[in-house]
Design a protein around this motif. Structure first.
Motif, PDB file in Angstrom:
ATOM      1  N   ALA A   3       0.822  -1.204   0.000  1.00 21.87           N
ATOM      2  CA  ALA A   3       0.000   0.000   0.000  1.00 21.87           C
ATOM      3  C   ALA A   3       0.861   1.261   0.000  1.00 21.87           C
ATOM      4  CB  ALA A   3      -0.929  -0.008   1.211  1.00 21.87           C
ATOM      5  N   VAL A   4       1.942   1.220   0.783  1.00 21.10           N
ATOM      6  CA  VAL A   4       2.853   2.374   0.832  1.00 21.10           C
ATOM      7  C   VAL A   4       3.517   2.589  -0.525  1.00 21.10           C
ATOM      8  CG1 VAL A   4       4.982   3.277   1.848  1.00 21.10           C
ATOM      9  CG2 VAL A   4       3.274   2.168   3.305  1.00 21.10           C
ATOM     10  N   LEU A   5       4.005   1.512  -1.127  1.00 19.02           N
ATOM     11  CA  LEU A   5       4.655   1.625  -2.432  1.00 19.02           C
ATOM     12  C   LEU A   5       3.681   2.099  -3.505  1.00 19.02           C
ATOM     13  CD1 LEU A   5       6.867  -1.607  -2.486  1.00 19.02           C
ATOM     14  CD2 LEU A   5       7.657   0.753  -2.300  1.00 19.02           C
ATOM     15  N   SER A   6       2.432   1.669  -3.416  1.00 21.28           N
ATOM     16  CA  SER A   6       1.450   2.034  -4.442  1.00 21.28           C
ATOM     17  C   SER A   6       1.177   3.529  -4.474  1.00 21.28           C
ATOM     18  CB  SER A   6       0.137   1.281  -4.209  1.00 21.28           C
ATOM     19  OG  SER A   6      -0.540   1.762  -3.053  1.00 21.28           O
ATOM     20  N   LEU A   7       1.405   4.203  -3.349  1.00 21.48           N
ATOM     21  CA  LEU A   7       1.147   5.649  -3.293  1.00 21.48           C
ATOM     22  C   LEU A   7       2.019   6.424  -4.268  1.00 21.48           C
ATOM     23  CD1 LEU A   7       0.800   6.192   0.564  1.00 21.48           C
ATOM     24  CD2 LEU A   7      -1.027   5.996  -1.138  1.00 21.48           C
ATOM     25  N   PHE A   8       3.202   5.878  -4.608  1.00 25.41           N
ATOM     26  CA  PHE A   8       4.086   6.561  -5.552  1.00 25.41           C
ATOM     27  C   PHE A   8       3.448   6.662  -6.937  1.00 25.41           C
ATOM     28  CE2 PHE A   8       7.107   5.183  -2.299  1.00 25.41           C
ATOM     29  CZ  PHE A   8       7.864   6.328  -2.140  1.00 25.41           C
ATOM     30  N   GLY A   9       2.510   5.774  -7.233  1.00 31.23           N
ATOM     31  CA  GLY A   9       1.811   5.848  -8.508  1.00 31.23           C
ATOM     32  C   GLY A   9       0.412   6.397  -8.371  1.00 31.23           C
ATOM     33  N   LEU A  10      -0.297   6.012  -7.309  1.00 37.00           N
ATOM     34  CA  LEU A  10      -1.696   6.409  -7.148  1.00 37.00           C
ATOM     35  C   LEU A  10      -1.860   7.907  -6.919  1.00 37.00           C
ATOM     36  CD1 LEU A  10      -3.089   3.512  -4.914  1.00 37.00           C
ATOM     37  CD2 LEU A  10      -3.362   3.828  -7.376  1.00 37.00           C
ATOM     38  N   VAL A  11      -1.044   8.470  -6.041  1.00 36.87           N
ATOM     39  CA  VAL A  11      -1.204   9.889  -5.695  1.00 36.87           C
ATOM     40  C   VAL A  11      -1.014  10.806  -6.896  1.00 36.87           C
ATOM     41  CG1 VAL A  11      -0.274  11.789  -4.316  1.00 36.87           C
ATOM     42  CG2 VAL A  11      -0.658   9.558  -3.260  1.00 36.87           C
ATOM     43  N   PRO A  12       0.121  10.729  -7.622  1.00 33.36           N
ATOM     44  CA  PRO A  12       0.259  11.610  -8.794  1.00 33.36           C
ATOM     45  C   PRO A  12      -0.739  11.276  -9.895  1.00 33.36           C
ATOM     46  CG  PRO A  12       2.078  10.051  -8.693  1.00 33.36           C
ATOM     47  CD  PRO A  12       1.344   9.932  -7.396  1.00 33.36           C
ATOM     48  N   GLY A  13      -1.107   9.986 -10.031  1.00 37.55           N
ATOM     49  CA  GLY A  13      -2.059   9.605 -11.070  1.00 37.55           C
ATOM     50  C   GLY A  13      -3.430  10.196 -10.830  1.00 37.55           C
ATOM     51  N   ILE A  14      -3.932  10.065  -9.608  1.00 36.60           N
ATOM     52  CA  ILE A  14      -5.245  10.622  -9.270  1.00 36.60           C
ATOM     53  C   ILE A  14      -5.226  12.140  -9.378  1.00 36.60           C
ATOM     54  CG2 ILE A  14      -6.901  10.928  -7.383  1.00 36.60           C
ATOM     55  CD1 ILE A  14      -6.123   8.104  -6.433  1.00 36.60           C
ATOM     56  N   HIS A  15      -4.130  12.748  -8.958  1.00 31.62           N
ATOM     57  CA  HIS A  15      -4.006  14.202  -9.040  1.00 31.62           C
ATOM     58  C   HIS A  15      -4.061  14.674 -10.491  1.00 31.62           C
ATOM     59  CE1 HIS A  15      -1.639  18.009  -9.320  1.00 31.62           C
ATOM     60  NE2 HIS A  15      -2.360  18.315  -8.255  1.00 31.62           N
ATOM     61  N   MET A  16      -3.364  13.981 -11.386  1.00 33.29           N
ATOM     62  CA  MET A  16      -3.357  14.382 -12.788  1.00 33.29           C
ATOM     63  C   MET A  16      -4.747  14.263 -13.409  1.00 33.29           C
ATOM     64  SD  MET A  16       0.237  13.307 -14.608  1.00 33.29           S
ATOM     65  CE  MET A  16       0.540  11.727 -13.847  1.00 33.29           C
ATOM     66  N   ILE A  17      -5.462  13.175 -13.112  1.00 37.70           N
ATOM     67  CA  ILE A  17      -6.793  12.979 -13.685  1.00 37.70           C
ATOM     68  C   ILE A  17      -7.780  13.998 -13.118  1.00 37.70           C
ATOM     69  CG2 ILE A  17      -8.759  11.391 -13.790  1.00 37.70           C
ATOM     70  CD1 ILE A  17      -6.781   9.091 -13.916  1.00 37.70           C
ATOM     71  N   ALA A  18      -7.696  14.267 -11.823  1.00 38.94           N
ATOM     72  CA  ALA A  18      -8.659  15.154 -11.170  1.00 38.94           C
ATOM     73  C   ALA A  18      -8.461  16.622 -11.539  1.00 38.94           C
ATOM     74  CB  ALA A  18      -8.576  14.987  -9.648  1.00 38.94           C
ATOM     75  N   THR A  19      -7.207  17.026 -11.732  1.00 38.23           N
ATOM     76  CA  THR A  19      -6.915  18.448 -11.951  1.00 38.23           C
ATOM     77  C   THR A  19      -6.485  18.777 -13.378  1.00 38.23           C
ATOM     78  OG1 THR A  19      -4.591  18.220 -11.313  1.00 38.23           O
ATOM     79  CG2 THR A  19      -6.202  18.629  -9.553  1.00 38.23           C
ATOM     80  N   GLY A  20      -6.058  17.763 -14.142  1.00 41.99           N
ATOM     81  CA  GLY A  20      -5.521  18.039 -15.477  1.00 41.99           C
ATOM     82  C   GLY A  20      -4.136  18.636 -15.425  1.00 41.99           C
ATOM     83  N   ASP A  21      -3.531  18.638 -14.239  1.00 44.85           N
ATOM     84  CA  ASP A  21      -2.206  19.225 -14.035  1.00 44.85           C
ATOM     85  C   ASP A  21      -1.148  18.132 -14.211  1.00 44.85           C
ATOM     86  OD1 ASP A  21       0.047  20.571 -13.283  1.00 44.85           O
ATOM     87  OD2 ASP A  21      -0.678  21.161 -11.300  1.00 44.85           O
ATOM     88  N   VAL A  22      -0.179  18.381 -15.077  1.00 46.65           N
ATOM     89  CA  VAL A  22       0.873  17.391 -15.349  1.00 46.65           C
ATOM     90  C   VAL A  22       2.213  17.834 -14.768  1.00 46.65           C
ATOM     91  CG1 VAL A  22      -0.190  16.403 -17.404  1.00 46.65           C
ATOM     92  CG2 VAL A  22       1.229  18.454 -17.625  1.00 46.65           C
ATOM     93  N   CYS A  23       2.161  18.596 -13.674  1.00 41.05           N
ATOM     94  CA  CYS A  23       3.400  19.092 -13.069  1.00 41.05           C
ATOM     95  C   CYS A  23       4.239  17.959 -12.493  1.00 41.05           C
ATOM     96  CB  CYS A  23       3.090  20.130 -11.994  1.00 41.05           C
ATOM     97  SG  CYS A  23       2.161  19.483 -10.582  1.00 41.05           S
ATOM     98  N   SER A  24       3.637  16.774 -12.313  1.00 38.19           N
ATOM     99  CA  SER A  24       4.405  15.636 -11.811  1.00 38.19           C
ATOM    100  C   SER A  24       5.428  15.156 -12.826  1.00 38.19           C
ATOM    101  CB  SER A  24       3.462  14.472 -11.455  1.00 38.19           C
ATOM    102  OG  SER A  24       2.536  14.858 -10.460  1.00 38.19           O
ATOM    103  N   LEU A  25       5.237  15.505 -14.092  1.00 39.61           N
ATOM    104  CA  LEU A  25       6.168  15.123 -15.144  1.00 39.61           C
ATOM    105  C   LEU A  25       7.224  16.205 -15.310  1.00 39.61           C
ATOM    106  CD1 LEU A  25       3.571  13.929 -17.827  1.00 39.61           C
ATOM    107  CD2 LEU A  25       4.772  12.526 -16.144  1.00 39.61           C
ATOM    108  N   HIS A  26       8.302  15.865 -15.984  1.00 41.59           N
ATOM    109  CA  HIS A  26       9.313  16.862 -16.298  1.00 41.59           C
ATOM    110  C   HIS A  26       8.760  17.852 -17.325  1.00 41.59           C
ATOM    111  CE1 HIS A  26      12.496  14.956 -14.038  1.00 41.59           C
ATOM    112  NE2 HIS A  26      12.254  13.795 -14.629  1.00 41.59           N
ATOM    113  N   GLY A  27       9.256  19.068 -17.287  1.00 39.62           N
ATOM    114  CA  GLY A  27       8.766  20.101 -18.186  1.00 39.62           C
ATOM    115  C   GLY A  27       8.930  19.752 -19.653  1.00 39.62           C
TER     116      GLY A  27
END
Length: 227
Positions: free
Chosen positions: A124-148
């Motif tokens: 569960a802890v390891l999955s957060l490295f993918g789930l948190v930025p993934g959910i954030h990108m889908i919910a906000t449309g913000d791709v700041c988690s990626l490199h510019g």
């Protein structure tokens, strides 16, 4: 320079694999990977894992050319992950487990429920490295988690869909990390639980597909893999 470093690293890994295939010696592996392997099976273990190392090295070298040839991304990732899977399967088949000997005794001594809970929490802890930025990108449309440079060249109107695709792949990676980690709870001693084998296979396949998608969506939408 980055290209040269990756290619050289890939060649070194290939050289390690060739050594194991030719010599039949598993000495390049950690001792706990062959601690309980019968002596008669050591050459087979060395050659099979050596072949996996060769595949890993070629995969790493191909990924070095990802900024020049898009197909290198998919082929490199599939080859790299497939080779790692071959190595792990060989170790488990010949050695009876990925980690055997004194290093694994504390896991084998645990109650099944306690062991499953431990791996579930770790997954569960390891999955957060993918789930948190993934959910954030889908919910906000913000791709700041990626490199510019990944979004360089992508049309503004395509960014929401791009964020959704990348976010879905990140979520896939998170789920895969949980499945693979939790599956280890059934692989600490022989015989392995059938559910753990199936779960690990599903997790590895999902991880590979998500990683390939994560990288290929970038040039598909017009972005860049090259800094």
């Amino acid at each position: 320079m980055e290209l040269a470093i990756c290619v050289v690293l890939g060649l070194l890994i290939v050289a390690m694999g060739v050594y194991q295939v030719v010599s039949g010696s598993p000495r390049l592996l950690h001792s706990y990977h062959y601690a309980t392997t019968p002596l008669a099976e050591l050459p087979a273990l060395a050659r099979e894992t050596g072949a996996g190392l060769i595949g890993c090295g070629i995969g790493v070298a191909l990924l070095a050319f990802s900024s020049r040839f898009v197909w290198c991304v998919a082929v490199g990732i599939v080859l790299l992950l497939g080779s790692v899977a071959v190595m792990l399967a060989s170790i488990v088949r010949h050695n009876g487990g990925l980690i055997t000997g004194g290093d694994s005794l504390f896991l084998g001594a645990m109650r099944p429920g306690t062991r499953a809970a431990l791996f579930a929490v770790a997954g569960a802890v390891l999955s957060l490295f993918g789930l948190v930025p993934g959910i954030h990108m889908i919910a906000t449309g913000d791709v700041c988690s990626l490199h510019g440079y990944h979004t360089r060249g992508i049309a503004v109107q395509d960014l929401p869909l791009f964020a959704t695709c990348e976010g879905a792949c990140m979520i896939g990676l998170g789920i895969a990390l949980f499945l693979i980690t939790f599956a280890c709870a059934g692989m600490t001693c022989r015989p392995f639980k059938r559910w753990s084998v199936v779960l690990s296979a599903v997790g590895i396949a999902l991880f590979a597909a998500s990683l390939v998608g994560l990288l290929l969506f970038i040039p598909y939408f017009g972005g860049s893999l090259n800094p």
